[in-house]
Design a protein around this motif. Sequence first.
Motif, mmCIF file in Angstrom:
data_model
loop_
_atom_site.group_PDB
_atom_site.id
_atom_site.type_symbol
_atom_site.label_atom_id
_atom_site.label_comp_id
_atom_site.label_asym_id
_atom_site.label_seq_id
_atom_site.Cartn_x
_atom_site.Cartn_y
_atom_site.Cartn_z
ATOM 1 N N LEU A 1 0.827 -1.205 0.000
ATOM 2 C CA LEU A 1 0.000 0.000 0.000
ATOM 3 C C LEU A 1 0.863 1.257 0.000
ATOM 4 O O LEU A 1 0.614 2.200 -0.761
ATOM 5 C CB LEU A 1 -0.918 0.004 1.223
ATOM 6 N N GLU A 2 1.887 1.270 0.836
ATOM 7 C CA GLU A 2 2.737 2.447 0.949
ATOM 8 C C GLU A 2 3.527 2.687 -0.330
ATOM 9 O O GLU A 2 3.663 3.832 -0.794
ATOM 10 C CB GLU A 2 3.679 2.297 2.133
ATOM 11 N N VAL B 1 2.250 6.535 -7.013
ATOM 12 C CA VAL B 1 1.180 7.357 -7.563
ATOM 13 C C VAL B 1 1.430 8.825 -7.243
ATOM 14 O O VAL B 1 1.228 9.703 -8.085
ATOM 15 C CB VAL B 1 -0.189 6.885 -7.012
ATOM 16 N N ASP B 2 1.887 9.110 -6.030
ATOM 17 C CA ASP B 2 2.162 10.495 -5.644
ATOM 18 C C ASP B 2 3.285 11.107 -6.472
ATOM 19 O O ASP B 2 3.318 12.326 -6.669
ATOM 20 C CB ASP B 2 2.519 10.578 -4.161
ATOM 21 N N ARG C 1 1.241 3.968 -3.037
ATOM 22 C CA ARG C 1 0.893 5.357 -2.762
ATOM 23 C C ARG C 1 2.041 6.298 -3.148
ATOM 24 O O ARG C 1 1.817 7.356 -3.734
ATOM 25 C CB ARG C 1 0.542 5.515 -1.275
ATOM 26 N N ARG C 2 3.268 5.890 -2.839
ATOM 27 C CA ARG C 2 4.418 6.744 -3.184
ATOM 28 C C ARG C 2 4.603 6.830 -4.692
ATOM 29 O O ARG C 2 4.928 7.893 -5.229
ATOM 30 C CB ARG C 2 5.678 6.198 -2.524
ATOM 31 N N VAL D 1 -7.471 6.260 -9.220
ATOM 32 C CA VAL D 1 -6.654 7.465 -9.431
ATOM 33 C C VAL D 1 -7.381 8.394 -10.406
ATOM 34 O O VAL D 1 -7.439 8.111 -11.605
ATOM 35 C CB VAL D 1 -5.257 7.109 -9.981
ATOM 36 N N GLU E 1 -5.610 13.251 -4.899
ATOM 37 C CA GLU E 1 -6.526 12.494 -4.061
ATOM 38 C C GLU E 1 -6.816 11.081 -4.587
ATOM 39 O O GLU E 1 -7.958 10.727 -4.855
ATOM 40 C CB GLU E 1 -7.853 13.258 -3.926
ATOM 41 N N ILE F 1 -7.349 0.437 -6.058
ATOM 42 C CA ILE F 1 -6.601 1.628 -6.482
ATOM 43 C C ILE F 1 -7.484 2.432 -7.433
ATOM 44 O O ILE F 1 -7.871 1.928 -8.492
ATOM 45 C CB ILE F 1 -5.291 1.252 -7.194
ATOM 46 N N THR G 1 -7.402 7.044 -4.298
ATOM 47 C CA THR G 1 -7.933 6.127 -3.286
ATOM 48 C C THR G 1 -7.140 4.837 -3.370
ATOM 49 O O THR G 1 -7.184 4.135 -4.386
ATOM 50 C CB THR G 1 -9.424 5.837 -3.523
ATOM 51 N N ILE G 2 -6.391 4.524 -2.324
ATOM 52 C CA ILE G 2 -5.569 3.316 -2.280
ATOM 53 C C ILE G 2 -5.832 2.653 -0.943
ATOM 54 O O ILE G 2 -5.429 3.178 0.096
ATOM 55 C CB ILE G 2 -4.070 3.642 -2.435
ATOM 56 N N GLN G 3 -6.525 1.520 -0.945
ATOM 57 C CA GLN G 3 -6.905 0.891 0.310
ATOM 58 C C GLN G 3 -6.959 -0.628 0.171
ATOM 59 O O GLN G 3 -7.170 -1.160 -0.915
ATOM 60 C CB GLN G 3 -8.255 1.424 0.791
#
Length: 554
Positions: A190-191, A197-198, A194-195, A219, A204, A217, A206-208
């Motif tokens: 997950l982390e 994608v960032d 997220r990195r 985006v 904003e 995911i 959604t990654i859960q």
Amino acid sequence: MLQIPSWKRILILAVCLFGIVSAAPNLFYGRVEAHNDAIAAAEKAGFETEAQAAARAAWPDWLPSGLVNLGLDLRGGAHLLAEVQLADVYKARMDALWPELRKALADERATVGAVRRAPSDPGVLRVQIGEPAAMTRALEIAASLATPVVSLTGIGQNDLAISAEGDQIVVTLSEAEKLATDNRTMQQSLEIIRRRVDEVGTREPTIQRQGSDRILIQVPGIGSAEELKALIGTTAQLGFHPVIARGSATGTVPGIGQVIYPSVEEKGLNYTLDAVPVVTGEELTDARPDFDQNGRPAVSFRFNPAGARKFGDYTAANIGQLFAIVLDAEVISAPVIQSHIPGGSGIITGNFTVESSTNLAVLLRAGALPAKMTFLEERTIGPELGQDSIDAGSVAALVGMAAVVFFMIASYGLFGVFATVALGINMALIFGVLSAIGGTLTLPGIAGIVLTIGMAVDANVLVFERIREELRTARGPARAIELGYQKAMSAIVDANITTFITATILFLAGSGPVRGFAVTLTVGIITSVFTAIYVTRLMLVFWFERRRPKTITV
């Protein structure tokens, strides 16, 4: 009497002005978004292009530039549901354990005899010993490598399950360790996602986690699901492996503990490598695009202290040997170790372009995914569909607002006009707050705003009806308005607190669209109470002080 101190009047007007000014950039969404993107891109690159300068100049820097982020259903974008292959992590743990167990058994070769790794299923380590009679001692040695499980549910348990089958030691992860490993792997995945994608500057996402081994995911604003898969699906698993042999023969079967990877630089050339890398990408602390001594694009890297020590020790002990740099099961470079390389830094060369070296640095810097992912579901939501949702939501909001305005003016006359003006300020405050906090607006969020429109005048209805009742007792207009607000206050607070509690539960227990609805509803509750109690009352006070009516009709 109607009395509002000057400082309170100024504060109310300042809050209204803040809402209007903060919401204004959303009226010029495309221009402001281009302005913000140009600033972010220039800061990241360290310089500004002509196109970025033009986009930046399209909106004044001194004006607020916060926007309400549009969710996937409004902006369009990509949706993926990925399954993490947790079994890959079990296999990697057993592969990493083998050299350690081999060394421990080799120290007592006189007792346990010769040691070799036997074929086994992935996630299982089988070690054959030359002296089956010494199996008890061999199991003790293997058990000494076990460590306690690091989790709340695994207290008192070891991470390895060790048993004997004939002349073989069988090692697997214990059930408690598998559960702890699964949780760590999912959290790390997950982390890292997220990195990654960032890194591309999306808004904003959604990654859960969903279930035990799946990740959702979403985006907004990305071109397609394929583009998103290319971004997060690349494992970027970097390793530095000892080279056992090289050649062009195909169909060669690697030995136990060995792998055969093709060369990227020379087609048809294969390398036989030790399966366990000396250093991995997980020990990287930095990676950035660079150029080699010949001016060709490359990637420079730096290890953490543990990786730097292992890298330095290996290069010092293997001068003159080939050392393969492997990325995603391909040998991108296999230089000869010319000298000891201390300090833990180096450079990766290959057939890179400036773009590919930049992308590789991004992937390495974000980290390697701990396990491969299989994409079970993928959808691309086009911007046209998102615009249709925005249009439908806007129509619903306008129709709802028009109906409320008509009802209020028809029922309460001039007082209804005051309530209508306050309703417009309320909408500006909602968008102003969402813009200030960087909130995300989804289609359910628009539904929350439509609901807020109806709820926003509810407090005014309570106040106006109480004023009507007070006027029937032949009180003066000023006193009737004052008592109307006082006696309606408890009902207003009670109704909105219960709704606020419901919205809070929706936010805490829900996810995705439900949270979007809860956020807009919560902001709407706060702003509607403010506008009903303070803004409408302030307009009444201004009107009353100017006209000084002897009688009023509500």
